[in-house]
Design a protein around this motif. Structure first.
Motif, PDB file in Angstrom:
ATOM      1  N   ARG A  59      43.897  65.025 -78.304  1.00 40.57           N
ATOM      2  CA  ARG A  59      42.606  64.059 -78.766  1.00 40.57           C
ATOM      3  C   ARG A  59      42.986  63.600 -80.203  1.00 40.57           C
ATOM      4  N   PRO A  60      43.349  62.155 -80.574  1.00 42.90           N
ATOM      5  CA  PRO A  60      43.932  61.360 -81.251  1.00 42.90           C
ATOM      6  C   PRO A  60      41.926  62.133 -82.568  1.00 42.90           C
ATOM      7  N   GLY A  61      42.334  62.725 -82.921  1.00 39.38           N
ATOM      8  CA  GLY A  61      41.084  62.541 -84.154  1.00 39.38           C
ATOM      9  C   GLY A  61      41.656  63.127 -85.462  1.00 39.38           C
ATOM     10  N   ARG A  62      40.767  63.234 -86.865  1.00 36.29           N
ATOM     11  CA  ARG A  62      40.838  63.452 -87.723  1.00 36.29           C
ATOM     12  C   ARG A  62      42.136  64.855 -87.991  1.00 36.29           C
ATOM     13  N   ALA A  63      42.593  65.696 -87.623  1.00 34.90           N
ATOM     14  CA  ALA A  63      43.657  66.682 -87.788  1.00 34.90           C
ATOM     15  C   ALA A  63      44.388  66.216 -86.843  1.00 34.90           C
ATOM     16  N   ALA A  64      44.688  65.522 -85.944  1.00 36.34           N
ATOM     17  CA  ALA A  64      45.879  64.765 -85.608  1.00 36.34           C
ATOM     18  C   ALA A  64      46.363  64.132 -85.422  1.00 36.34           C
ATOM     19  N   PRO A  65      48.439  64.398 -85.501  1.00 42.00           N
ATOM     20  CA  PRO A  65      49.316  63.365 -85.994  1.00 42.00           C
ATOM     21  C   PRO A  65      48.657  62.063 -85.506  1.00 42.00           C
ATOM     22  N   GLN A  66      49.404  61.013 -86.194  1.00 38.63           N
ATOM     23  CA  GLN A  66      49.293  59.952 -85.217  1.00 38.63           C
ATOM     24  C   GLN A  66      50.341  59.149 -85.342  1.00 38.63           C
ATOM     25  N   LEU A  67      51.411  59.552 -85.911  1.00 42.78           N
ATOM     26  CA  LEU A  67      52.412  58.731 -85.425  1.00 42.78           C
ATOM     27  C   LEU A  67      53.937  60.102 -86.803  1.00 42.78           C
ATOM     28  N   LEU A  68      54.542  59.156 -86.089  1.00 41.24           N
ATOM     29  CA  LEU A  68      56.112  60.056 -86.766  1.00 41.24           C
ATOM     30  C   LEU A  68      56.990  58.986 -87.307  1.00 41.24           C
ATOM     31  N   LEU A  69      56.688  59.463 -88.826  1.00 37.20           N
ATOM     32  CA  LEU A  69      58.067  58.161 -90.086  1.00 37.20           C
ATOM     33  C   LEU A  69      59.249  59.475 -90.611  1.00 37.20           C
ATOM     34  N   VAL A  70      59.825  58.253 -90.381  1.00 40.17           N
ATOM     35  CA  VAL A  70      61.731  59.099 -90.675  1.00 40.17           C
ATOM     36  C   VAL A  70      61.898  58.466 -91.978  1.00 40.17           C
ATOM     37  N   THR A  71      61.632  59.813 -93.429  1.00 37.09           N
ATOM     38  CA  THR A  71      61.902  59.556 -94.260  1.00 37.09           C
ATOM     39  C   THR A  71      62.656  59.205 -95.310  1.00 37.09           C
ATOM     40  N   ALA A  72      63.656  59.729 -94.794  1.00 41.31           N
ATOM     41  CA  ALA A  72      65.704  60.030 -95.265  1.00 41.31           C
ATOM     42  C   ALA A  72      65.717  59.833 -94.396  1.00 41.31           C
ATOM     43  N   GLY A  73      67.455  58.561 -95.228  1.00 42.29           N
ATOM     44  CA  GLY A  73      68.527  58.235 -93.857  1.00 42.29           C
ATOM     45  C   GLY A  73      68.620  57.239 -93.654  1.00 42.29           C
ATOM     46  N   THR A  74      69.016  56.555 -92.567  1.00 31.99           N
ATOM     47  CA  THR A  74      69.552  55.419 -92.415  1.00 31.99           C
ATOM     48  C   THR A  74      68.092  54.678 -92.088  1.00 31.99           C
ATOM     49  N   LEU A  75      67.611  55.291 -90.903  1.00 33.19           N
ATOM     50  CA  LEU A  75      66.079  55.006 -90.973  1.00 33.19           C
ATOM     51  C   LEU A  75      64.639  55.035 -91.500  1.00 33.19           C
ATOM     52  N   ALA A  76      65.166  55.282 -92.305  1.00 34.23           N
ATOM     53  CA  ALA A  76      64.014  55.813 -93.228  1.00 34.23           C
ATOM     54  C   ALA A  76      62.742  54.361 -93.214  1.00 34.23           C
ATOM     55  N   GLY A  77      61.312  54.285 -93.483  1.00 36.75           N
ATOM     56  CA  GLY A  77      60.413  53.949 -93.383  1.00 36.75           C
ATOM     57  C   GLY A  77      60.387  53.246 -91.723  1.00 36.75           C
ATOM     58  N   THR A  78      61.194  53.820 -90.731  1.00 37.17           N
ATOM     59  CA  THR A  78      60.724  53.646 -89.295  1.00 37.17           C
ATOM     60  C   THR A  78      59.432  54.158 -88.641  1.00 37.17           C
ATOM     61  N   SER A  79      58.241  54.080 -87.530  1.00 34.75           N
ATOM     62  CA  SER A  79      58.197  54.905 -87.499  1.00 34.75           C
ATOM     63  C   SER A  79      57.535  54.816 -86.325  1.00 34.75           C
ATOM     64  N   LEU A  80      56.932  55.243 -85.070  1.00 34.89           N
ATOM     65  CA  LEU A  80      56.780  55.568 -83.493  1.00 34.89           C
ATOM     66  C   LEU A  80      55.807  55.870 -83.818  1.00 34.89           C
ATOM     67  N   GLY A  81      54.780  55.504 -82.727  1.00 38.66           N
ATOM     68  CA  GLY A  81      53.347  56.037 -82.914  1.00 38.66           C
ATOM     69  C   GLY A  81      53.090  57.386 -81.407  1.00 38.66           C
ATOM     70  N   LEU A  82      52.569  57.798 -82.230  1.00 37.13           N
ATOM     71  CA  LEU A  82      52.691  59.452 -81.093  1.00 37.13           C
ATOM     72  C   LEU A  82      51.231  59.361 -79.600  1.00 37.13           C
ATOM     73  N   SER A  83      52.284  59.373 -78.452  1.00 36.44           N
ATOM     74  CA  SER A  83      50.740  59.674 -77.441  1.00 36.44           C
ATOM     75  C   SER A  83      51.391  61.222 -77.316  1.00 36.44           C
ATOM     76  N   ASP A  84      50.906  60.966 -75.257  1.00 30.48           N
ATOM     77  CA  ASP A  84      51.325  62.263 -74.869  1.00 30.48           C
ATOM     78  C   ASP A  84      52.486  62.355 -74.215  1.00 30.48           C
ATOM     79  N   GLN A  85      53.262  61.394 -74.592  1.00 33.65           N
ATOM     80  CA  GLN A  85      55.179  61.451 -74.356  1.00 33.65           C
ATOM     81  C   GLN A  85      55.663  62.334 -75.339  1.00 33.65           C
ATOM     82  N   GLN A  86      56.546  63.171 -75.139  1.00 33.66           N
ATOM     83  CA  GLN A  86      57.940  63.127 -75.096  1.00 33.66           C
ATOM     84  C   GLN A  86      57.926  62.481 -76.251  1.00 33.66           C
ATOM     85  N   ILE A  87      59.006  62.805 -77.438  1.00 32.13           N
ATOM     86  CA  ILE A  87      60.253  61.696 -77.660  1.00 32.13           C
ATOM     87  C   ILE A  87      61.309  62.497 -77.972  1.00 32.13           C
ATOM     88  N   THR A  88      62.461  61.813 -77.462  1.00 28.84           N
ATOM     89  CA  THR A  88      64.042  62.184 -77.692  1.00 28.84           C
ATOM     90  C   THR A  88      64.467  61.596 -78.416  1.00 28.84           C
TER      91      THR A  88
END
Length: 159
Positions: A59-88
Motif C-alpha cells: 500500500r502506498p504509504g509514508r515508507a513505501a517508495p513511489q517512484l524509480l528515479l534515474v540519477t546518473a547516465g544518459t537518462l538522468a532525471g527520468t522517473s517511473l511511477g511504481l505500481s504493483d507491476q515488475q519493471i524490466t
C-alpha cells in the motif's frame, strides 16, 4: 619440401584459421546475447522462497517508495511511477526502462514488489547489477535511496 608436406601444412593452417573464426563468432554471440542464451527460452525462476500465505500488496504509504528515479547516465532525471507491476531494465525495446548504455545487457535486471518491499534481480547480465557497490547475485531487497548501478546508469527508489 615435397608437395605432400606443403599440402599438409596448408591444411593445418586452414584448420587453425577456421578454429579462430569459430571462437571469434562465439565471443561476439556471447557479447550480444549473453552467456545464457538458451536459458531465456525457459521461464526464469526467482530464488526467493515462497510464503505459505499470499503476499500482501504494497500500500502506498509514508515508507513505501513511489517512484524509480534515474540519477546518473544518459537518462538522468527520468522517473517511473511504481505500481504493483515488475519493471524490466535493459537495452531491449520491450523493457519497461530502455537503456542506451553500452554496458547494459538486452535484458539486464528487473525490479519487482514482494511482501511490501521492492526487490532487484539480475537476469544473467554480462556486466552485473550492483546495489550500493555489492553485486546482486539473487533477488535482493532495495531500500529507499540506495543506488542501483547498471553499467553507467544509476537508479534509486524514492518516496
Amino acid at each position: 619440401m615435397n608437395a605432400l608436406e606443403l599440402t599438409l601444412i596448408k591444411l593445418a593452417f586452414l584448420a587453425v584459421l577456421w578454429l579462430f573464426v569459430i571462437a571469434a563468432v562465439g565471443v561476439v554471440r556471447t557479447d550480444l546475447f549473453g552467456p545464457t542464451a538458451r536459458r531465456r527460452a525457459a521461464p526464469q525462476r526467482s530464488r526467493v522462497t515462497p510464503t505459505a500465505r499470499p503476499p500482501k500488496p504494497a500500500r502506498p504509504g509514508r515508507a513505501a517508495p513511489q517512484l524509480l528515479l534515474v540519477t546518473a547516465g544518459t537518462l538522468a532525471g527520468t522517473s517511473l511511477g511504481l505500481s504493483d507491476q515488475q519493471i524490466t531494465i535493459g537495452r531491449a525495446n520491450d523493457a519497461t526502462l530502455v537503456l542506451t548504455d553500452d554496458y547494459a545487457s538486452t535484458r539486464h535486471a528487473r525490479l519487482f514488489p514482494q511482501d511490501g518491499q521492492w526487490l532487484v534481480e539480475d537476469l544473467g547480465s554480462t556486466n552485473g547489477t550492483y546495489l550500493d557497490r555489492q553485486k546482486v547475485t539473487h533477488p535482493t531487497p532495495v531500500p529507499v535511496g540506495v543506488p542501483i548501478r547498471i553499467g553507467k546508469t544509476v537508479l534509486e527508489l524514492r518516496r
